[in-house]
Design an enzyme around this catalytic site. Structure first.
Site, PDB file in Angstrom:
ATOM      1  CE  LYS A 195      -3.772  -2.162   2.601  1.00  0.00           C
ATOM      2  NZ  LYS A 195      -5.001  -2.122   1.858  1.00  0.00           N
ATOM      3  CG  HIS A 254      -2.307  -7.325   7.077  1.00  0.00           C
ATOM      4  ND1 HIS A 254      -1.454  -7.810   6.119  1.00  0.00           N
ATOM      5  CD2 HIS A 254      -3.516  -7.854   6.778  1.00  0.00           C
ATOM      6  CE1 HIS A 254      -2.128  -8.583   5.278  1.00  0.00           C
ATOM      7  NE2 HIS A 254      -3.377  -8.628   5.671  1.00  0.00           N
ATOM      8  CE  LYS A 355     -12.293 -10.259   8.792  1.00  0.00           C
ATOM      9  NZ  LYS A 355     -11.627  -9.721   7.614  1.00  0.00           N
TER      10      LYS A 355
END
Ligand code: BG6
Length: 509
Positions: A195, A254, A355
């Protein structure tokens, strides 16, 4: 050919065969093929290349090309030109085979004898379940499909996270891969590193003289890293996710990579080895901040059922497709770490991911200490109750996604007769500066593999160091039963307890 809308990427010159294992799967369909198309449309691929889709289903070249055309049309980031797609898919072939059967590799080797069609530099992309990584590499090696490093042609193998399920399995996986490959041939993808905003953390820290001197325990109060998602278990992911959960799915890759970039020491140069050496050092110094018990440092959660804005019922985690109804897997985790080194000793680091949370957003917030003298205390009154409040500390926010940018919160005098200090943002946003869409992580990472640049890929010792940080949690799951949290919220109140003794709280913005 589409007008080149690039940020100055360098074209790959060497001819290459790119073999995608698991080519009929979701990753190839949504990410890999569209990323390769974009590279092609921007003239970044070599003039000679062949993409081979390797999968079990009974397709021929034409059917597979039709499917790949649809992938491009549906998922390309840039406008799609029919003529360019038609030329692109001519480079695609299909190889039907079972990844766990040696015959499939022998047949591939037969095809590869035609070196005009299948150039001898080879990139194998293993978009398959991790338990098949070693099998695939072993059969590739046995069939003579892997070149030794340093020869006239190269072989590189890309694998997707998770790199193991715990420290022991990560070590076993690494040892298995290294039996057949050299470390320099293995590209462990963590798409967060591709990214643009993540890569910018290093430039921000080390290309500017003014911030680095205050990035340490003398000035930083604490650091928070959040990766919040609104999605639940869509697209049939339940089976995989229930086996792994938020810690293995997001933290051991991550989130810890973000932690590395924001806390590592400056590397001696920008080579892959120098950067990865620094990351390993900081990972080795990172530990859960356990005082008496693991629950001081970790809080797991699982979303319960709820109702969305349209009055529709939202299923709880345990009611989702392919999830064990009695599952104890976490869909949310928050943790408190410390980094035992000279720079960061005593600075709490908070990580959180989940989530079905209130908002999608990934950010790193570095909160600085409040100034030593409270000259500007201000009085805030609500009805007849007045409180003296301290001015807010400076916070530097790396906004990874969406609204990519960097923001610095500073106190400034509100215009007027009174001396009232108000929090304002100094900001840099990508969309304000560059009026074009940012390359997607896979575009950058695939081109890097073709160039042989492993800077943005995880080395084996780095992957193991990541597992070492979370291993105490995996060893004590029984003491960390997940709390329930309502969908659409920022987790549950129990995660706030991690801030004990710290002036601050989770930034739920
Ligand atoms: C993947 C995880 O690696 O990253 C997913 O397996 C998660 O569970 C995804 O949804 C998040 O990626 P991004 O780029 O949308 O933040």
């Amino acid at each position: 050919m589409a007008e080149k809308e690039t940020f100055g990427e360098i074209r790959v010159d060497e001819p290459v065969s790119i073999v995608i294992f698991g080519a009929s799967g979701d990753l190839a369909h949504r990410k890999l093929i569209p990323a390769l198309y974009i590279a092609y449309a921007q003239d970044l691929l070599p003039s000679k290349f062949t993409i081979v889709g390797f999968a079990r289903r009974d397709y021929d070249d034409a059917t597979f090309r039709g499917m790949m055309t649809e992938s491009v049309e549906e998922f390309s980031r840039i406008p799609v030109e029919d003529e360019t797609v038609a030329r692109f898919v001519e480079h695609i072939r299909y190889h039907r085979g079972d990844i766990s059967t040696p015959a499939a590799y022998a047949e591939l080797m037969e095809k590869f004898r035609d070196v005009e069609t299948y150039p001898e530099n080879r990139l194998y992309y293993l978009s398959v379940i991790p338990s098949l990584f070693e099998t695939a590499v072993e059969f590739l090696k046995q069939s003579g499909l892997i070149a030794s490093p340093g020869g006239s042609h190269w072989t590189r193998v890309v694998i997707e996270k998770p790199f193991g399920k715990d420290l022991e399995s990560a070590e076993t996986l690494n040892a298995g891969l290294l039996r057949h490959l050299d470390e320099s041939q293995i590209y462990r993808i963590d798409h967060y590193l591709g990214k643009e905003t993540v890569q910018n953390i290093l430039s921000f820290r080390f290309a500017n003289a003014i911030f680095e001197p205050v990035f340490n325990r003398g000035y930083v109060d604490h650091i928070q890293i959040t990766a919040a998602e609104t999605v639940g278990m869509e697209s049939g992911r339940g089976g995989y996710y229930d086996e792994y959960g938020a810690i293995r799915d997001m933290v051991t890759n991550h989130l810890l990579q973000l932690l590395c970039l924001v806390t590592m020491e400056p590397p001696g140069d920008l080579s892959a080895e120098a950067i990865r050496n620094e990351k390993v050092k900081v990972l080795n110094a990172a530990k859960l901040d356990i005082r008496k018990d693991i629950s001081d440092a970790v809080c797991r959660g699982q979303y319960g059922s709820g109702v969305d804005d349209n009055g529709q019922r939202i299923k709880s985690y345990c009611e989702e497709d392919r999830i064990d109804p009695n599952s104890q897997t976490e869909s949310f985790v928050a943790m408190r770490l410390k980094i035992d080194n000279w720079r960061w000793a005593g600075v709490p680091i908070f990580l959180r991911t989940g989530k079905r949370m209130g908002k999608k957003g990934t950010e790193i917030a570095v909160q600085f200490k409040v100034p030593p003298l409270q000259l500007f205390q201000q009085v805030e009154c609500e009805e007849d109750v007045c409180d003296i409040t301290r001015i807010k500390p400076n916070t530097l926010i790396f906004r990874i996604q969406p609204d990519e940018g960097i923001f610095l919160k500073i106190g400034t005098k509100r215009p007027g007769m009174q001396f009232v200090v108000e929090d304002v943002n100094m900001d840099f946003s990508y969309s304000g500066k560059w009026n074009k869409s940012l390359p997607e992580a896979y575009e950058r990472l695939l081109i890097d593999t073709l160039h042989g640049d492993s800077t943005l890929f995880t080395r084996s010792d780095e992957a193991e160091a990541e597992w070492r940080v979370v291993q105490p949690i995996l060893d004590h799951f029984d003491k960390l039963k997940p709390y329930s949290y309502p969908p659409g919220e920022w987790g549950m109140p129990e995660a706030d307890w991690l801030f004990h003794g710290v002036e601050g709280q989770w930034r739920n913005e």
